[in-house]
Design a protein around this motif. Structure first.
Motif, PDB file in Angstrom:
ATOM      1  N   GLU A   3       1.064  -0.789  -0.258  1.00  0.00           N
ATOM      2  CA  GLU A   3       0.322   0.165  -0.115  1.00  0.00           C
ATOM      3  C   GLU A   3       0.888   1.482   0.002  1.00  0.00           C
ATOM      4  O   GLU A   3       0.484   2.385  -0.614  1.00  0.00           O
ATOM      5  CB  GLU A   3      -1.096   0.037   1.071  1.00  0.00           C
ATOM      6  N   ILE A   4       1.673   1.204   0.470  1.00  0.00           N
ATOM      7  CA  ILE A   4       3.123   2.031   0.891  1.00  0.00           C
ATOM      8  C   ILE A   4       4.004   2.097  -0.517  1.00  0.00           C
ATOM      9  O   ILE A   4       3.431   3.488  -1.445  1.00  0.00           O
ATOM     10  CB  ILE A   4       3.552   2.173   2.004  1.00  0.00           C
ATOM     11  N   VAL A   5       4.450   1.788  -1.843  1.00  0.00           N
ATOM     12  CA  VAL A   5       4.689   1.680  -2.985  1.00  0.00           C
ATOM     13  C   VAL A   5       3.364   2.396  -3.455  1.00  0.00           C
ATOM     14  O   VAL A   5       3.992   3.637  -4.555  1.00  0.00           O
ATOM     15  CB  VAL A   5       5.132   0.739  -2.877  1.00  0.00           C
TER      16      VAL A   5
ATOM     17  N   ARG B 269       4.115   6.178  -6.133  1.00  0.00           N
ATOM     18  CA  ARG B 269       4.027   5.483  -7.309  1.00  0.00           C
ATOM     19  C   ARG B 269       2.723   6.911  -7.826  1.00  0.00           C
ATOM     20  O   ARG B 269       3.082   7.550  -8.531  1.00  0.00           O
ATOM     21  CB  ARG B 269       3.703   4.592  -7.513  1.00  0.00           C
ATOM     22  N   SER B 270       1.814   7.045  -6.836  1.00  0.00           N
ATOM     23  CA  SER B 270       1.043   8.555  -6.887  1.00  0.00           C
ATOM     24  C   SER B 270       1.082   9.337  -6.463  1.00  0.00           C
ATOM     25  O   SER B 270       1.259  10.850  -7.163  1.00  0.00           O
ATOM     26  CB  SER B 270      -0.031   8.095  -5.920  1.00  0.00           C
ATOM     27  N   ILE B 271       2.035   9.660  -5.923  1.00  0.00           N
ATOM     28  CA  ILE B 271       2.514  11.114  -5.218  1.00  0.00           C
ATOM     29  C   ILE B 271       3.628  11.377  -6.502  1.00  0.00           C
ATOM     30  O   ILE B 271       3.897  12.477  -6.511  1.00  0.00           O
ATOM     31  CB  ILE B 271       3.653  10.591  -3.542  1.00  0.00           C
ATOM     32  N   ALA B 272       4.824  10.152  -6.504  1.00  0.00           N
ATOM     33  CA  ALA B 272       5.557  10.676  -7.617  1.00  0.00           C
ATOM     34  C   ALA B 272       5.289  11.157  -9.124  1.00  0.00           C
ATOM     35  O   ALA B 272       4.843  11.622  -9.454  1.00  0.00           O
ATOM     36  CB  ALA B 272       6.540   9.329  -7.722  1.00  0.00           C
ATOM     37  N   SER B 273       3.780  11.596  -9.504  1.00  0.00           N
ATOM     38  CA  SER B 273       2.895  11.956 -10.518  1.00  0.00           C
ATOM     39  C   SER B 273       3.116  13.330 -10.104  1.00  0.00           C
ATOM     40  O   SER B 273       2.833  14.421 -11.859  1.00  0.00           O
ATOM     41  CB  SER B 273       1.881  11.424 -10.797  1.00  0.00           C
ATOM     42  N   LYS B 274       3.373  13.773  -9.221  1.00  0.00           N
ATOM     43  CA  LYS B 274       2.599  15.052  -8.584  1.00  0.00           C
ATOM     44  C   LYS B 274       4.249  16.140  -7.618  1.00  0.00           C
ATOM     45  O   LYS B 274       4.312  16.436  -7.860  1.00  0.00           O
ATOM     46  CB  LYS B 274       1.684  15.251  -7.925  1.00  0.00           C
ATOM     47  N   TYR B 275       4.608  15.393  -6.578  1.00  0.00           N
ATOM     48  CA  TYR B 275       5.312  15.928  -5.776  1.00  0.00           C
ATOM     49  C   TYR B 275       6.721  15.143  -6.579  1.00  0.00           C
ATOM     50  O   TYR B 275       6.995  14.380  -6.771  1.00  0.00           O
ATOM     51  CB  TYR B 275       5.137  15.621  -4.740  1.00  0.00           C
ATOM     52  N   LYS B 276       8.485  16.078  -6.110  1.00  0.00           N
ATOM     53  CA  LYS B 276       9.414  15.417  -6.331  1.00  0.00           C
ATOM     54  C   LYS B 276       9.875  15.035  -4.746  1.00  0.00           C
ATOM     55  O   LYS B 276      11.527  14.190  -4.884  1.00  0.00           O
ATOM     56  CB  LYS B 276       9.874  16.510  -6.391  1.00  0.00           C
ATOM     57  N   GLU B 277       9.228  15.127  -3.629  1.00  0.00           N
ATOM     58  CA  GLU B 277       9.390  14.254  -2.392  1.00  0.00           C
ATOM     59  C   GLU B 277       8.277  13.980  -1.531  1.00  0.00           C
ATOM     60  O   GLU B 277       7.399  14.667  -1.707  1.00  0.00           O
ATOM     61  CB  GLU B 277      10.302  16.035  -2.038  1.00  0.00           C
ATOM     62  N   VAL B 278       8.104  13.045  -0.623  1.00  0.00           N
ATOM     63  CA  VAL B 278       6.966  12.920   0.570  1.00  0.00           C
ATOM     64  C   VAL B 278       8.321  12.650   1.836  1.00  0.00           C
ATOM     65  O   VAL B 278       9.351  12.250   1.439  1.00  0.00           O
ATOM     66  CB  VAL B 278       7.032  11.293  -0.051  1.00  0.00           C
ATOM     67  N   VAL B 279       7.374  12.954   2.796  1.00  0.00           N
ATOM     68  CA  VAL B 279       8.586  13.111   4.060  1.00  0.00           C
ATOM     69  C   VAL B 279       7.396  11.323   4.476  1.00  0.00           C
ATOM     70  O   VAL B 279       6.018  11.572   4.582  1.00  0.00           O
ATOM     71  CB  VAL B 279       8.136  13.641   5.110  1.00  0.00           C
ATOM     72  N   LEU B 280       7.855   9.472   5.180  1.00  0.00           N
ATOM     73  CA  LEU B 280       7.390   9.149   5.677  1.00  0.00           C
ATOM     74  C   LEU B 280       7.223   9.850   7.153  1.00  0.00           C
ATOM     75  O   LEU B 280       8.189  10.113   7.718  1.00  0.00           O
ATOM     76  CB  LEU B 280       8.249   8.175   5.655  1.00  0.00           C
ATOM     77  N   SER B 281       6.404   9.243   7.683  1.00  0.00           N
ATOM     78  CA  SER B 281       5.995  10.243   9.134  1.00  0.00           C
ATOM     79  C   SER B 281       5.557   8.621   9.556  1.00  0.00           C
ATOM     80  O   SER B 281       5.034   7.470   9.717  1.00  0.00           O
ATOM     81  CB  SER B 281       5.016  11.090   9.227  1.00  0.00           C
ATOM     82  N   GLY B 282       5.629   9.048  11.190  1.00  0.00           N
ATOM     83  CA  GLY B 282       4.727   7.590  11.930  1.00  0.00           C
ATOM     84  C   GLY B 282       4.530   8.736  13.703  1.00  0.00           C
ATOM     85  O   GLY B 282       5.221   9.351  13.747  1.00  0.00           O
ATOM     86  N   ILE B 283       4.388   7.698  14.442  1.00  0.00           N
ATOM     87  CA  ILE B 283       4.565   7.916  16.365  1.00  0.00           C
ATOM     88  C   ILE B 283       6.182   7.507  16.542  1.00  0.00           C
ATOM     89  O   ILE B 283       7.241   7.836  16.854  1.00  0.00           O
ATOM     90  CB  ILE B 283       3.880   7.225  16.636  1.00  0.00           C
TER      91      ILE B 283
ATOM     92  N   LEU C  60      11.408  -1.454   3.462  1.00  0.00           N
ATOM     93  CA  LEU C  60      10.605  -0.810   2.874  1.00  0.00           C
ATOM     94  C   LEU C  60      11.540   0.282   2.371  1.00  0.00           C
ATOM     95  O   LEU C  60      10.568   0.944   0.936  1.00  0.00           O
ATOM     96  CB  LEU C  60       9.239   0.018   3.856  1.00  0.00           C
ATOM     97  N   LEU C  61      12.860   1.149   2.534  1.00  0.00           N
ATOM     98  CA  LEU C  61      13.033   2.238   1.761  1.00  0.00           C
ATOM     99  C   LEU C  61      12.990   1.799   0.589  1.00  0.00           C
ATOM    100  O   LEU C  61      13.437   2.478  -0.430  1.00  0.00           O
ATOM    101  CB  LEU C  61      13.656   2.887   2.817  1.00  0.00           C
ATOM    102  N   ARG C  62      14.443  -0.047   0.469  1.00  0.00           N
ATOM    103  CA  ARG C  62      15.156   0.137  -0.576  1.00  0.00           C
ATOM    104  C   ARG C  62      13.678  -0.015  -1.884  1.00  0.00           C
ATOM    105  O   ARG C  62      14.162   0.106  -2.921  1.00  0.00           O
ATOM    106  CB  ARG C  62      15.580  -1.151  -0.659  1.00  0.00           C
ATOM    107  N   ARG C  63      12.768  -0.802  -1.413  1.00  0.00           N
ATOM    108  CA  ARG C  63      11.804  -0.934  -2.556  1.00  0.00           C
ATOM    109  C   ARG C  63      10.761   0.159  -2.906  1.00  0.00           C
ATOM    110  O   ARG C  63      10.536   0.779  -4.138  1.00  0.00           O
ATOM    111  CB  ARG C  63      10.482  -1.597  -1.181  1.00  0.00           C
ATOM    112  N   ILE C  64      10.522   1.564  -1.506  1.00  0.00           N
ATOM    113  CA  ILE C  64      10.324   2.997  -2.356  1.00  0.00           C
ATOM    114  C   ILE C  64      10.982   3.723  -3.315  1.00  0.00           C
ATOM    115  O   ILE C  64      10.724   4.165  -4.783  1.00  0.00           O
ATOM    116  CB  ILE C  64      10.105   3.992  -1.455  1.00  0.00           C
TER     117      ILE C  64
END
Length: 242
Positions: free
Chosen positions: A200-202, A206-220, A238-242
Motif C-alpha cells: 500500500e505504501i509503495v 507511485r501516485s505521489i511521484a506523479s505530482k511531487y518530487k519529495e515525500v515525508v514518511l511519518s509515524g509515531i 521498505l526504503l529500498r522498495r520505495i
C-alpha cells in the motif's frame, strides 16, 4: 465515564439539542496541532470529508464545522488547543466545533465542558469522523472515545486527494508506540504500534511521484515499522522498495 464505544452510544450521554444534518456542515475547516503524524491525520480527514461532499473552507471564520486536531505532549500543547477553541467560538459562534486528536483521547470531559464544543472524538474513533458528520444519521452523543490499545486501524487517505502540504506531503506509515517511557503520554493516546503494509505504501508513493518530487514518511515510532506480527520486513527494506 467518557470511555464510550460506538456500539453502546446513548443519546442521553452528553446529549445535544437539535439534529445534526449534513446540510449544516457543508463547509469545514481542519486545524492541526503538533507533530507530522497529526498533520497527516488532518490531511486524511480533509480527503475523507471532501469525498463525503463537504466543502473545505479556507478560513475558520467561513466554516460551519471546525475540526481541531489536537496534541497533548506538553501542557503548553493543551493550552494552545483550549485557546484555539475559545477563539473559534468567539470569532465564529455559529460554527460546530469537533475536537479530536491526542488531547481528545486523554481528557475528553475537560474539552466537552468548553463552550462551543459539540463533539469530542478520541484517536480511538478518529476514522469514524467523516461518517459521523457527513452521514445521513444524526450523531447524538458528544463524546466518542474507547480503548486506544484495542485500536488496530490507521487513519489514512489517498494523499493526492488531500489539501495538506503542497510541497512535501506527509505519508503516515506507522502509528502508536509499544514503549512505556515514564515521561511520555503518547502510547496512552495513540495506542500500540501498528503499520501500513509495504504494498500500500509503495502504491501511494507511485501516485505521489506523479505530482511531487519529495515525500515525508511519518509515524509515531517510525523505526518500528514492520516489526509487528505478520511482517518479515523492516524499515530499510521498505526504503529500498520505495
Amino acid at each position: 465515564s467518557s470511555d464510550v464505544c460506538s456500539s453502546d452510544l446513548k443519546s442521553s450521554y452528553f446529549s445535544i439539542s437539535g439534529r445534526i444534518e449534513k446540510t449544516l456542515a457543508t463547509r469545514f475547516h481542519v486545524q492541526n496541532f503538533g507533530c507530522r503524524a497529526t498533520q497527516a491525520d488532518g490531511a486524511a480527514l480533509e480527503a475523507q470529508l471532501t469525498a463525503r461532499g463537504l466543502l473545505e473552507a479556507d478560513l475558520r471564520a467561513n466554516a460551519e464545522l471546525v475540526i481541531l486536531n489536537t496534541c497533548t505532549v506538553t501542557a503548553e500543547a493543551d493550552s494552545d488547543a483550549r485557546a484555539a477553541i475559545r477563539r473559534v467560538h468567539r470569532e465564529n459562534p455559529a460554527a460546530r466545533i469537533l475536537v479530536t486528536g491526542c488531547y481528545a483521547q486523554r481528557a475528553p470531559d475537560e474539552l466537552a465542558a468548553m463552550p462551543g464544543v459539540e463533539w469530542v472524538v478520541g484517536n480511538s474513533h478518529k476514522t469514524s469522523i467523516a461518517d459521523l458528520v457527513g452521514g445521513p444519521e444524526p450523531y447524538h452523543s458528544q463524546i466518542l472515545t474507547g480503548d486506544i490499545f484495542a485500536t488496530r486501524d490507521i487513519l489514512t487517505a489517498p494523499i493526492l486527494d488531500s489539501t495538506g502540504d503542497r510541497t512535501r506531503p506527509n505519508l503516515k506509515i506507522q502509528d502508536g508506540c509499544h514503549n512505556r517511557c515514564s515521561f511520555c503520554v503518547i502510547p496512552f493516546v495513540r495506542g500500540g504500534s501498528r503499520f501500513v503494509g509495504a504494498d500500500e505504501i509503495v502504491a501511494q508513493v507511485r501516485s505521489i511521484a506523479s505530482k511531487y518530487k519529495e515525500v515525508v514518511l511519518s509515524g509515531i515510532n517510525l523505526g518500528r515499522w514492520g516489526r509487528e506480527a505478520g511482517s518479515n520486513l523492516r524499515l530499510p527494506d521498505l526504503l529500498r522498495r520505495i
